[in-house]
Design a protein around this motif. Structure first.
Motif, PDB file in Angstrom:
ATOM      1  N   ASP A  70       6.999 -11.798 -12.838  1.00  0.00           N
ATOM      2  CA  ASP A  70       6.533 -11.760 -11.443  1.00  0.00           C
ATOM      3  C   ASP A  70       5.519 -11.199 -10.533  1.00  0.00           C
ATOM      4  OD1 ASP A  70       6.594 -13.601  -8.662  1.00  0.00           O
ATOM      5  OD2 ASP A  70       8.244 -13.813  -8.971  1.00  0.00           O
ATOM      6  N   PRO A  71       4.135 -11.674 -10.509  1.00  0.00           N
ATOM      7  CA  PRO A  71       3.510 -10.652  -9.664  1.00  0.00           C
ATOM      8  C   PRO A  71       4.165 -10.195  -7.914  1.00  0.00           C
ATOM      9  CG  PRO A  71       2.702 -13.245  -9.624  1.00  0.00           C
ATOM     10  CD  PRO A  71       3.599 -13.287 -10.504  1.00  0.00           C
ATOM     11  N   ASP A  72       5.160 -10.779  -7.565  1.00  0.00           N
ATOM     12  CA  ASP A  72       5.542 -11.147  -6.283  1.00  0.00           C
ATOM     13  C   ASP A  72       6.203  -9.527  -6.896  1.00  0.00           C
ATOM     14  OD1 ASP A  72       5.012 -12.792  -5.214  1.00  0.00           O
ATOM     15  OD2 ASP A  72       6.620 -14.493  -5.497  1.00  0.00           O
ATOM     16  N   ASP A  73       6.620  -8.805  -8.288  1.00  0.00           N
ATOM     17  CA  ASP A  73       7.688  -7.818  -8.509  1.00  0.00           C
ATOM     18  C   ASP A  73       6.867  -6.442  -8.215  1.00  0.00           C
ATOM     19  OD1 ASP A  73       9.848  -9.363  -8.367  1.00  0.00           O
ATOM     20  OD2 ASP A  73       9.845  -9.359 -10.680  1.00  0.00           O
ATOM     21  N   ALA A  74       5.096  -6.667  -8.213  1.00  0.00           N
ATOM     22  CA  ALA A  74       4.197  -5.646  -8.635  1.00  0.00           C
ATOM     23  C   ALA A  74       4.450  -4.786  -7.508  1.00  0.00           C
ATOM     24  CB  ALA A  74       2.715  -5.996  -8.528  1.00  0.00           C
ATOM     25  N   PRO A  75       4.507  -3.512  -7.579  1.00  0.00           N
ATOM     26  CA  PRO A  75       4.874  -2.561  -5.902  1.00  0.00           C
ATOM     27  C   PRO A  75       3.339  -2.876  -5.421  1.00  0.00           C
ATOM     28  CG  PRO A  75       3.414  -1.038  -8.433  1.00  0.00           C
ATOM     29  CD  PRO A  75       4.299  -3.254  -8.916  1.00  0.00           C
ATOM     30  N   GLU A  76       4.032  -2.055  -3.940  1.00  0.00           N
ATOM     31  CA  GLU A  76       2.881  -2.381  -3.274  1.00  0.00           C
ATOM     32  C   GLU A  76       1.853  -1.575  -3.199  1.00  0.00           C
ATOM     33  OE1 GLU A  76       3.042  -2.273   2.009  1.00  0.00           O
ATOM     34  OE2 GLU A  76       5.096  -3.129   0.701  1.00  0.00           O
ATOM     35  N   LEU A  77       0.402  -1.797  -2.835  1.00  0.00           N
ATOM     36  CA  LEU A  77      -0.312  -0.585  -2.705  1.00  0.00           C
ATOM     37  C   LEU A  77      -0.921   0.136  -1.505  1.00  0.00           C
ATOM     38  CD1 LEU A  77      -3.044  -3.099  -5.011  1.00  0.00           C
ATOM     39  CD2 LEU A  77      -1.601  -1.320  -5.463  1.00  0.00           C
ATOM     40  N   ASP A  78      -0.239   1.380  -1.894  1.00  0.00           N
ATOM     41  CA  ASP A  78       0.191   2.026  -0.109  1.00  0.00           C
ATOM     42  C   ASP A  78      -0.891   3.034  -0.578  1.00  0.00           C
ATOM     43  OD1 ASP A  78       1.404   3.483  -1.711  1.00  0.00           O
ATOM     44  OD2 ASP A  78       3.110   3.708  -0.876  1.00  0.00           O
ATOM     45  N   GLU A  79      -1.116   3.298   1.265  1.00  0.00           N
ATOM     46  CA  GLU A  79      -2.188   4.485   1.399  1.00  0.00           C
ATOM     47  C   GLU A  79      -1.751   6.021   0.111  1.00  0.00           C
ATOM     48  OE1 GLU A  79      -5.009   6.235   2.927  1.00  0.00           O
ATOM     49  OE2 GLU A  79      -4.043   4.193   4.013  1.00  0.00           O
ATOM     50  N   GLN A  80      -0.506   6.237  -0.606  1.00  0.00           N
ATOM     51  CA  GLN A  80      -0.017   7.350  -1.424  1.00  0.00           C
ATOM     52  C   GLN A  80      -0.684   6.176  -2.709  1.00  0.00           C
ATOM     53  OE1 GLN A  80       1.294  10.093  -0.856  1.00  0.00           O
ATOM     54  NE2 GLN A  80       0.204  10.629  -2.999  1.00  0.00           N
ATOM     55  N   TRP A  81      -0.783   5.430  -3.044  1.00  0.00           N
ATOM     56  CA  TRP A  81      -1.389   4.656  -4.172  1.00  0.00           C
ATOM     57  C   TRP A  81      -3.028   4.642  -4.553  1.00  0.00           C
ATOM     58  CZ3 TRP A  81      -4.845   1.102  -6.074  1.00  0.00           C
ATOM     59  CH2 TRP A  81      -4.408   0.665  -7.466  1.00  0.00           C
ATOM     60  N   PHE A  82      -3.733   4.683  -2.861  1.00  0.00           N
ATOM     61  CA  PHE A  82      -5.191   5.176  -3.274  1.00  0.00           C
ATOM     62  C   PHE A  82      -5.544   6.596  -3.103  1.00  0.00           C
ATOM     63  CE2 PHE A  82      -4.507   0.248  -1.583  1.00  0.00           C
ATOM     64  CZ  PHE A  82      -5.969  -0.204  -2.032  1.00  0.00           C
ATOM     65  N   ASN A  83      -4.348   6.677  -2.359  1.00  0.00           N
ATOM     66  CA  ASN A  83      -5.285   8.627  -2.537  1.00  0.00           C
ATOM     67  C   ASN A  83      -4.458   9.374  -3.785  1.00  0.00           C
ATOM     68  OD1 ASN A  83      -5.241   8.761   0.254  1.00  0.00           O
ATOM     69  ND2 ASN A  83      -3.117   9.573   0.404  1.00  0.00           N
ATOM     70  N   ASP A  84      -4.048   8.697  -4.709  1.00  0.00           N
ATOM     71  CA  ASP A  84      -3.808   9.005  -5.861  1.00  0.00           C
ATOM     72  C   ASP A  84      -4.593   8.388  -6.903  1.00  0.00           C
ATOM     73  OD1 ASP A  84      -1.484  10.497  -5.323  1.00  0.00           O
ATOM     74  OD2 ASP A  84      -0.179   9.192  -5.675  1.00  0.00           O
ATOM     75  N   ALA A  85      -4.476   7.348  -6.954  1.00  0.00           N
ATOM     76  CA  ALA A  85      -6.038   7.025  -7.580  1.00  0.00           C
ATOM     77  C   ALA A  85      -7.172   7.824  -7.994  1.00  0.00           C
ATOM     78  CB  ALA A  85      -6.668   5.414  -6.441  1.00  0.00           C
TER      79      ALA A  85
END
Length: 80
Positions: A13-28
């Motif tokens: 389910d795509p709704d189960d994907a983790p939220e793309l928060d500020e930390q996710w973008f900083n670590d990308a």
């Protein structure tokens, strides 16, 4: 030819994907295009005797890489 069995993947389910928060973008990691390679090769046209080419192709996958190695070794040894 052998028929491949179809792989049935479990639906996610795509709704189960983790939220793309500020930390996710900083670590990308940012990638733009394909990374350059150290040893580039150049494309060329080469005329070869048919029997030689046939033997090379019959040697299996990777014959062009092996041919490059044979020529390179001969050049480095001073045979060419």
């Amino acid at each position: 030819m052998k028929k491949l069995k179809s792989k049935q993947e479990e639906w996610v389910d795509p709704d189960d994907a983790p939220e793309l928060d500020e930390q996710w973008f900083n670590d990308a990691h940012v990638y733009v295009g394909r990374p350059p390679i150290k040893n580039t090769k150049e494309m060329l046209s080469l005329r070869m005797d048919f029997d030689v080419l046939e033997k090379l192709r019959a040697s299996g996958k990777g014959w062009q890489t092996r041919l490059n190695k044979y020529i390179k070794d001969a050049v480095l040894k001073g045979d060419l």
